[in-house]
Motif scaffolding. Structure first.
Motif, PDB file in Angstrom:
ATOM      1  N   THR A 114       0.832  -1.204   0.000  1.00  0.00           N
ATOM      2  CA  THR A 114       0.000   0.000   0.000  1.00  0.00           C
ATOM      3  C   THR A 114       0.863   1.249   0.000  1.00  0.00           C
ATOM      4  OG1 THR A 114      -1.640  -1.176   1.360  1.00  0.00           O
ATOM      5  CG2 THR A 114      -1.864   1.204   1.217  1.00  0.00           C
ATOM      6  N   THR A 115       0.522   2.199  -0.853  1.00  0.00           N
ATOM      7  CA  THR A 115       1.148   3.518  -0.810  1.00  0.00           C
ATOM      8  C   THR A 115       0.277   4.398   0.066  1.00  0.00           C
ATOM      9  OG1 THR A 115       2.080   3.223  -3.024  1.00  0.00           O
ATOM     10  CG2 THR A 115       1.951   5.475  -2.170  1.00  0.00           C
ATOM     11  N   ARG A 116       0.714   4.618   1.292  1.00  0.00           N
ATOM     12  CA  ARG A 116      -0.142   5.263   2.299  1.00  0.00           C
ATOM     13  C   ARG A 116      -0.535   6.696   1.919  1.00  0.00           C
ATOM     14  NH1 ARG A 116      -2.268   1.089   4.898  1.00  0.00           N
ATOM     15  NH2 ARG A 116      -0.676  -0.296   5.778  1.00  0.00           N
ATOM     16  N   SER A 117       0.356   7.423   1.271  1.00  0.00           N
ATOM     17  CA  SER A 117       0.037   8.816   0.960  1.00  0.00           C
ATOM     18  C   SER A 117      -1.092   8.938  -0.060  1.00  0.00           C
ATOM     19  CB  SER A 117       1.279   9.547   0.436  1.00  0.00           C
ATOM     20  OG  SER A 117       1.659   9.052  -0.845  1.00  0.00           O
ATOM     21  N   LEU A 118      -1.373   7.844  -0.785  1.00  0.00           N
ATOM     22  CA  LEU A 118      -2.419   7.880  -1.803  1.00  0.00           C
ATOM     23  C   LEU A 118      -3.759   7.363  -1.300  1.00  0.00           C
ATOM     24  CD1 LEU A 118      -0.457   6.696  -4.976  1.00  0.00           C
ATOM     25  CD2 LEU A 118      -0.876   9.026  -4.174  1.00  0.00           C
ATOM     26  N   VAL A 119      -3.826   6.938  -0.046  1.00  0.00           N
ATOM     27  CA  VAL A 119      -5.094   6.427   0.482  1.00  0.00           C
ATOM     28  C   VAL A 119      -6.139   7.538   0.629  1.00  0.00           C
ATOM     29  CG1 VAL A 119      -6.218   5.300   2.431  1.00  0.00           C
ATOM     30  CG2 VAL A 119      -4.024   4.428   1.597  1.00  0.00           C
ATOM     31  N   PRO A 120      -5.847   8.641   1.287  1.00  0.00           N
ATOM     32  CA  PRO A 120      -6.882   9.682   1.458  1.00  0.00           C
ATOM     33  C   PRO A 120      -7.052  10.518   0.196  1.00  0.00           C
ATOM     34  CG  PRO A 120      -4.849  10.374   2.514  1.00  0.00           C
ATOM     35  CD  PRO A 120      -4.598   8.982   1.997  1.00  0.00           C
ATOM     36  N   ARG A 121      -8.223  11.108   0.064  1.00  0.00           N
ATOM     37  CA  ARG A 121      -8.498  12.066  -1.015  1.00  0.00           C
ATOM     38  C   ARG A 121      -8.923  13.388  -0.396  1.00  0.00           C
ATOM     39  NH1 ARG A 121      -8.996  10.060  -6.325  1.00  0.00           N
ATOM     40  NH2 ARG A 121      -9.210  12.297  -6.776  1.00  0.00           N
ATOM     41  N   MET A 161     -15.454  13.814   1.171  1.00  0.00           N
ATOM     42  CA  MET A 161     -16.670  13.017   1.315  1.00  0.00           C
ATOM     43  C   MET A 161     -16.541  11.646   0.652  1.00  0.00           C
ATOM     44  SD  MET A 161     -16.720  14.850  -1.554  1.00  0.00           S
ATOM     45  CE  MET A 161     -17.277  16.477  -1.019  1.00  0.00           C
ATOM     46  N   MET A 162     -15.528  11.484  -0.209  1.00  0.00           N
ATOM     47  CA  MET A 162     -15.322  10.192  -0.871  1.00  0.00           C
ATOM     48  C   MET A 162     -14.489   9.228  -0.029  1.00  0.00           C
ATOM     49  SD  MET A 162     -17.057  10.440  -3.602  1.00  0.00           S
ATOM     50  CE  MET A 162     -16.517   9.009  -4.524  1.00  0.00           C
ATOM     51  N   GLY A 163     -13.833   9.737   1.002  1.00  0.00           N
ATOM     52  CA  GLY A 163     -13.079   8.856   1.895  1.00  0.00           C
ATOM     53  C   GLY A 163     -11.787   8.370   1.279  1.00  0.00           C
ATOM     54  N   THR A 164     -11.567   7.051   1.314  1.00  0.00           N
ATOM     55  CA  THR A 164     -10.305   6.459   0.887  1.00  0.00           C
ATOM     56  C   THR A 164     -10.335   6.071  -0.586  1.00  0.00           C
ATOM     57  OG1 THR A 164     -11.097   4.309   1.655  1.00  0.00           O
ATOM     58  CG2 THR A 164      -9.754   5.574   3.171  1.00  0.00           C
ATOM     59  N   ASP A 165      -9.139   6.003  -1.184  1.00  0.00           N
ATOM     60  CA  ASP A 165      -8.988   5.638  -2.592  1.00  0.00           C
ATOM     61  C   ASP A 165      -8.057   4.431  -2.680  1.00  0.00           C
ATOM     62  OD1 ASP A 165      -8.478   5.431  -5.306  1.00  0.00           O
ATOM     63  OD2 ASP A 165      -8.462   7.598  -5.618  1.00  0.00           O
ATOM     64  N   TRP A 166      -8.641   3.234  -2.596  1.00  0.00           N
ATOM     65  CA  TRP A 166      -7.839   2.015  -2.592  1.00  0.00           C
ATOM     66  C   TRP A 166      -7.306   1.683  -3.984  1.00  0.00           C
ATOM     67  CZ3 TRP A 166      -6.365   1.275   1.999  1.00  0.00           C
ATOM     68  CH2 TRP A 166      -7.226   1.430   3.095  1.00  0.00           C
ATOM     69  N   MET A 167      -8.006   2.112  -5.035  1.00  0.00           N
ATOM     70  CA  MET A 167      -7.533   1.802  -6.385  1.00  0.00           C
ATOM     71  C   MET A 167      -6.127   2.340  -6.606  1.00  0.00           C
ATOM     72  SD  MET A 167      -6.805   2.851  -9.671  1.00  0.00           S
ATOM     73  CE  MET A 167      -7.538   4.484  -9.861  1.00  0.00           C
ATOM     74  N   ARG A 168      -5.917   3.618  -6.322  1.00  0.00           N
ATOM     75  CA  ARG A 168      -4.620   4.217  -6.611  1.00  0.00           C
ATOM     76  C   ARG A 168      -3.574   3.857  -5.566  1.00  0.00           C
ATOM     77  NH1 ARG A 168      -4.784  10.738  -5.332  1.00  0.00           N
ATOM     78  NH2 ARG A 168      -5.136  10.587  -3.075  1.00  0.00           N
ATOM     79  N   ALA A 169      -3.997   3.473  -4.365  1.00  0.00           N
ATOM     80  CA  ALA A 169      -3.045   3.210  -3.287  1.00  0.00           C
ATOM     81  C   ALA A 169      -2.511   1.780  -3.288  1.00  0.00           C
ATOM     82  CB  ALA A 169      -3.698   3.499  -1.934  1.00  0.00           C
ATOM     83  N   LYS A 170      -3.232   0.843  -3.927  1.00  0.00           N
ATOM     84  CA  LYS A 170      -2.899  -0.569  -3.745  1.00  0.00           C
ATOM     85  C   LYS A 170      -2.708  -1.373  -5.036  1.00  0.00           C
ATOM     86  CE  LYS A 170      -5.087  -1.349   0.788  1.00  0.00           C
ATOM     87  NZ  LYS A 170      -4.033  -2.162   1.419  1.00  0.00           N
ATOM     88  N   ASN A 171      -2.795  -0.752  -6.184  1.00  0.00           N
ATOM     89  CA  ASN A 171      -2.818  -1.543  -7.415  1.00  0.00           C
ATOM     90  C   ASN A 171      -1.697  -1.248  -8.393  1.00  0.00           C
ATOM     91  OD1 ASN A 171      -5.260  -3.335  -7.293  1.00  0.00           O
ATOM     92  ND2 ASN A 171      -6.213  -1.366  -6.796  1.00  0.00           N
ATOM     93  N   GLN A 172      -0.577  -0.720  -7.890  1.00  0.00           N
ATOM     94  CA  GLN A 172       0.596  -0.559  -8.744  1.00  0.00           C
ATOM     95  C   GLN A 172       1.099  -1.938  -9.187  1.00  0.00           C
ATOM     96  OE1 GLN A 172       2.274   2.100  -9.895  1.00  0.00           O
ATOM     97  NE2 GLN A 172       1.355   3.812  -8.783  1.00  0.00           N
ATOM     98  N   PRO A 173       1.765  -2.030 -10.346  1.00  0.00           N
ATOM     99  CA  PRO A 173       2.315  -3.316 -10.780  1.00  0.00           C
ATOM    100  C   PRO A 173       3.198  -3.951  -9.702  1.00  0.00           C
ATOM    101  CG  PRO A 173       2.470  -1.711 -12.544  1.00  0.00           C
ATOM    102  CD  PRO A 173       2.020  -0.954 -11.322  1.00  0.00           C
ATOM    103  N   GLY A 174       2.958  -5.207  -9.422  1.00  0.00           N
ATOM    104  CA  GLY A 174       3.764  -5.936  -8.447  1.00  0.00           C
ATOM    105  C   GLY A 174       3.382  -5.724  -7.009  1.00  0.00           C
ATOM    106  N   PHE A 175       2.266  -5.045  -6.751  1.00  0.00           N
ATOM    107  CA  PHE A 175       1.891  -4.723  -5.376  1.00  0.00           C
ATOM    108  C   PHE A 175       1.192  -5.863  -4.636  1.00  0.00           C
ATOM    109  CE2 PHE A 175       1.911  -0.051  -3.898  1.00  0.00           C
ATOM    110  CZ  PHE A 175       3.233   0.085  -4.283  1.00  0.00           C
ATOM    111  N   TYR A 176       1.014  -7.025  -5.297  1.00  0.00           N
ATOM    112  CA  TYR A 176       0.482  -8.197  -4.599  1.00  0.00           C
ATOM    113  C   TYR A 176       1.421  -9.386  -4.815  1.00  0.00           C
ATOM    114  CZ  TYR A 176      -3.956  -5.584  -4.635  1.00  0.00           C
ATOM    115  OH  TYR A 176      -4.930  -4.631  -4.482  1.00  0.00           O
ATOM    116  N   PRO A 177       2.620  -9.399  -4.205  1.00  0.00           N
ATOM    117  CA  PRO A 177       3.441 -10.606  -4.292  1.00  0.00           C
ATOM    118  C   PRO A 177       2.657 -11.798  -3.739  1.00  0.00           C
ATOM    119  CG  PRO A 177       4.697  -8.772  -3.387  1.00  0.00           C
ATOM    120  CD  PRO A 177       3.264  -8.329  -3.415  1.00  0.00           C
ATOM    121  N   THR A 178       2.497 -12.831  -4.560  1.00  0.00           N
ATOM    122  CA  THR A 178       1.601 -13.937  -4.215  1.00  0.00           C
ATOM    123  C   THR A 178       2.320 -15.264  -4.418  1.00  0.00           C
ATOM    124  OG1 THR A 178      -0.329 -12.631  -4.882  1.00  0.00           O
ATOM    125  CG2 THR A 178      -0.622 -15.013  -4.744  1.00  0.00           C
TER     126      THR A 178
END
Length: 317
Positions: free
Chosen positions: A193-200, A205-222
């Motif tokens: 997670t890129t923490r600085s990109l979580v809030p908007r 009123m939209m709260g958190t933005d998980w799309m931009r904070a958690k979906n960079q290439p390679g951000f889910y090592p599985t």
């Protein structure tokens, strides 16, 4: 008759095409020897109830000598990957830790009072509330030993080690009592997670933005592999451990989940159709970088482990 334990994964050797294989005692056997029509793990999962027994037969009586897993490149286990459904704020102690760290309560409350408040709220949520689930993109999945490329966009890139649940049978509006029947197996996923990109802040009123904070290439090592559910006696009693440059940062147990695997699958299946190959990630225990004020930097090495599911080792670049 006892069954031979095995794990399922995707592998490649040099420039050749990736292939699905099972790992038995450190050696990889091409599953096409048992299921020749399935050229990928996603195809194996599409008819999991049938293919599981064929893979079990291959594990019990391997064809050929196999190859040492150390000679192969290990890719993320499910290829091509399915949907990612991710639970947030799902570990009791983690939520309590966040509540205290960010003083999410009465301004004059002591740390002990904040802990007690958070504990009551989590117990109430577990008894009468619902999970919080968001959606990730498959293009962000990487392998258990791939480098993590820290993006230039945003700051404070963080780790969150989680139990991954791979679906093996379509789930639509299933109850908790039958939910685990839809699980093919379990794996490890580090939900970065890129923490600085979580809030908007510009649209609060939209709260958190998980799309931009958690979906960079390679951000889910599985991975490294998928361990069939039959070899995981209790998914709610697995130790989760992450070390950063050899220092223990996360240590928890899946018993601390507010909503267990069955509850998450049931909840999601009443809102989204879960299909074979989809992955449900189940939340992260305490000990993220935001707790320590220490975030990922180039050269950092993350070593991660969940009981019975193997280990990951990823280097940040």
């Amino acid at each position: 008759m006892s069954r031979t334990s095995f794990a399922l994964g995707t592998f490649s050797a040099g420039p050749s095409q990736p292939f699905p294989g099972i790992v038995v005692a450190g050696r990889v056997y091409d599953t096409r020897a048992a299921v020749p029509a399935a050229a990928s793990t996603s195809q194996l999962l599409a008819d999991w109830e049938t293919t599981l027994e064929k893979l079990q037969s291959l594990a019990d009586a391997p064809v050929g000598e196999g190859r040492p897993v150390g000679e192969l490149t290990v890719l993320a286990p499910v290829q091509p990957p399915g949907q990612i459904l991710a639970a947030g704020a799902n570990y009791r102690e983690h939520v309590i830790e966040i509540t205290v760290a960010h003083r999410l309560g009465k301004a004059d409350a002591t740390e002990e009072e904040l802990r007690e408040q958070a504990a009551r709220e989590m117990d109430e949520r577990a008894a009468h509330g619902e999970p919080y689930v968001w959606v990730g993109v498959p293009s962000a999945i990487s392998g258990a030993y791939d480098d993590v490329i820290l993006p230039s966009l945003g700051e404070n890139h963080d780790w969150e080690l989680e139990l991954g649940v791979i679906i093996g049978r379509e789930a639509r509006e299933v109850g908790r009592e039958e939910a685990l029947d839809h699980v093919a197996g379990y794996t490890i996923c580090n939900d970065l997670t890129t923490r600085s990109l979580v809030p908007r802040p510009e649209i609060p009123m939209m709260g958190t933005d998980w799309m931009r904070a958690k979906n960079q290439p390679g951000f889910y090592p599985t991975g490294p592999h998928l361990v069939p559910a039959r070899f995981v006696p209790d998914p709610q009693n697995l130790d989760i451990t992450l070390r950063l440059n050899g220092e223990l940062m996360q240590k928890g147990n899946t018993s601390d989940m507010i909503f267990g695997v069955a509850a998450l699958i049931s909840y999601i299946s009443h809102r989204v159709v879960l299909r074979p190959g989809d992955m449900v990630i189940t939340g992260s225990p305490q000990g993220n970088g935001s707790h320590y004020g220490r975030f990922l930097r180039a050269g950092d090495v993350m070593e991660s482990e969940i009981t019975g599911l193997g280990t990951q080792r990823t280097v940040c670049r």
